[in-house]
Design a protein around this motif. Structure first.
Motif, PDB file in Angstrom:
ATOM      1  N   UNK A  77      -6.228  47.640  24.593  1.00  0.00           N
ATOM      2  CA  UNK A  77      -6.219  48.664  25.643  1.00  0.00           C
ATOM      3  C   UNK A  77      -4.807  48.980  26.128  1.00  0.00           C
ATOM      4  N   UNK A  78      -3.894  48.039  26.017  1.00  0.00           N
ATOM      5  CA  UNK A  78      -2.489  48.362  26.278  1.00  0.00           C
ATOM      6  C   UNK A  78      -2.004  49.357  25.233  1.00  0.00           C
ATOM      7  N   UNK A  79      -2.368  49.127  23.973  1.00  0.00           N
ATOM      8  CA  UNK A  79      -1.999  50.070  22.898  1.00  0.00           C
ATOM      9  C   UNK A  79      -2.670  51.427  23.111  1.00  0.00           C
ATOM     10  N   UNK A  80      -3.929  51.427  23.557  1.00  0.00           N
ATOM     11  CA  UNK A  80      -4.635  52.687  23.804  1.00  0.00           C
ATOM     12  C   UNK A  80      -3.974  53.460  24.941  1.00  0.00           C
ATOM     13  N   UNK A  81      -3.563  52.764  25.991  1.00  0.00           N
ATOM     14  CA  UNK A  81      -2.863  53.418  27.096  1.00  0.00           C
ATOM     15  C   UNK A  81      -1.566  54.036  26.598  1.00  0.00           C
ATOM     16  N   UNK A  82      -0.854  53.301  25.759  1.00  0.00           N
ATOM     17  CA  UNK A  82       0.364  53.823  25.149  1.00  0.00           C
ATOM     18  C   UNK A  82       0.055  55.090  24.350  1.00  0.00           C
ATOM     19  N   UNK A  83      -1.022  55.059  23.576  1.00  0.00           N
ATOM     20  CA  UNK A  83      -1.430  56.236  22.787  1.00  0.00           C
ATOM     21  C   UNK A  83      -1.794  57.405  23.695  1.00  0.00           C
ATOM     22  N   UNK A  84      -2.573  57.144  24.722  1.00  0.00           N
ATOM     23  CA  UNK A  84      -3.093  58.214  25.561  1.00  0.00           C
ATOM     24  C   UNK A  84      -2.007  58.896  26.387  1.00  0.00           C
ATOM     25  N   UNK A  85      -1.009  58.140  26.810  1.00  0.00           N
ATOM     26  CA  UNK A  85       0.032  58.717  27.657  1.00  0.00           C
ATOM     27  C   UNK A  85       1.188  59.327  26.875  1.00  0.00           C
ATOM     28  N   UNK A  86       1.190  59.203  25.549  1.00  0.00           N
ATOM     29  CA  UNK A  86       2.180  59.899  24.724  1.00  0.00           C
ATOM     30  C   UNK A  86       1.770  61.357  24.602  1.00  0.00           C
ATOM     31  N   UNK A  87       2.690  62.270  24.937  1.00  0.00           N
ATOM     32  CA  UNK A  87       2.349  63.686  24.890  1.00  0.00           C
ATOM     33  C   UNK A  87       3.592  64.504  24.523  1.00  0.00           C
ATOM     34  N   UNK A  88       3.367  65.596  23.837  1.00  0.00           N
ATOM     35  CA  UNK A  88       4.408  66.560  23.489  1.00  0.00           C
ATOM     36  C   UNK A  88       4.112  67.842  24.251  1.00  0.00           C
ATOM     37  N   UNK A  89       5.102  68.331  24.988  1.00  0.00           N
ATOM     38  CA  UNK A  89       4.963  69.579  25.724  1.00  0.00           C
ATOM     39  C   UNK A  89       5.978  70.579  25.199  1.00  0.00           C
TER      40      UNK A  89
END
Length: 174
Positions: A77-89
């Motif tokens: 879930x730490x890895x999932x949080x890392x995945x979820x909060x990565x974003x390109x704008x």
């Protein structure tokens, strides 16, 4: 989290592709099951003395197996949080790559559209080709020459959207 400039608007928002985190979830699931498979699945294959030992210490073994599974899932879930909060704008003035680094650290890379010199799409392998995800490399004239956005869906469309915004910026009167 991100403050936009006056008269700046978001044109495109992309998160990382879901497949790498799904594979990590599947691997975490099986790693979490290993102690339970050892405790419950190997009784018949063990010698009689070891079967008695496993029977005697089954409760502590279940406790440690549960703790093991909990640790594996917290790490996932730490890895999932890392995945979820990565974003390109992509905005009408700049490109922002927000990359979460663990739970309490974040790296925000920014490239103003007028500083972008070159873009390159990299699609590494058969699976990335069939599922249409890859890496986008953006070459800039700034202090850090290049930054890479990894595992984004439809990287060619993102590159085209950035190119279109660069053209709009250079063709519009300032």
């Amino acid at each position: 989290m991100i403050t936009l400039y006056p008269d700046e608007k978001i044109i495109l928002e992309r998160r990382r592709f879901w497949l790498p985190i799904a594979l990590q979830g599947i691997v975490s699931f099986f790693i979490g099951l290993i102690p339970f498979l050892v405790i419950f699945g190997s009784k018949e294959m063990l010698p009689p003395q070891l079967q008695e030992f496993m029977q005697l210490y089954q409760i502590p073994a279940l406790f440690f197996a549960t703790v093991w599974t909990l640790i594996v899932w917290v790490l996932f879930f730490v890895r999932w949080t890392d995945y979820y909060l990565d974003v390109l704008l992509v905005t009408n003035k700049r490109v922002l790559d927000i990359e979460q680094l663990g739970l309490f650290s974040r790296d925000i890379s920014e490239a103003r559209l007028e500083n972008i010199q070159d873009m390159r799409v990299e699609i590494p392998g058969f699976l990335a080709t069939t599922m249409n995800f890859g890496n986008l490399h953006i070459q800039t004239a700034g202090a850090s020459n290049e930054f890479t956005i990894e595992n984004i869906p439809e990287p060619s469309k993102v590159k085209d959207a950035i190119s279109h915004q660069c053209e709009c910026l250079t063709s519009s009167p300032s």
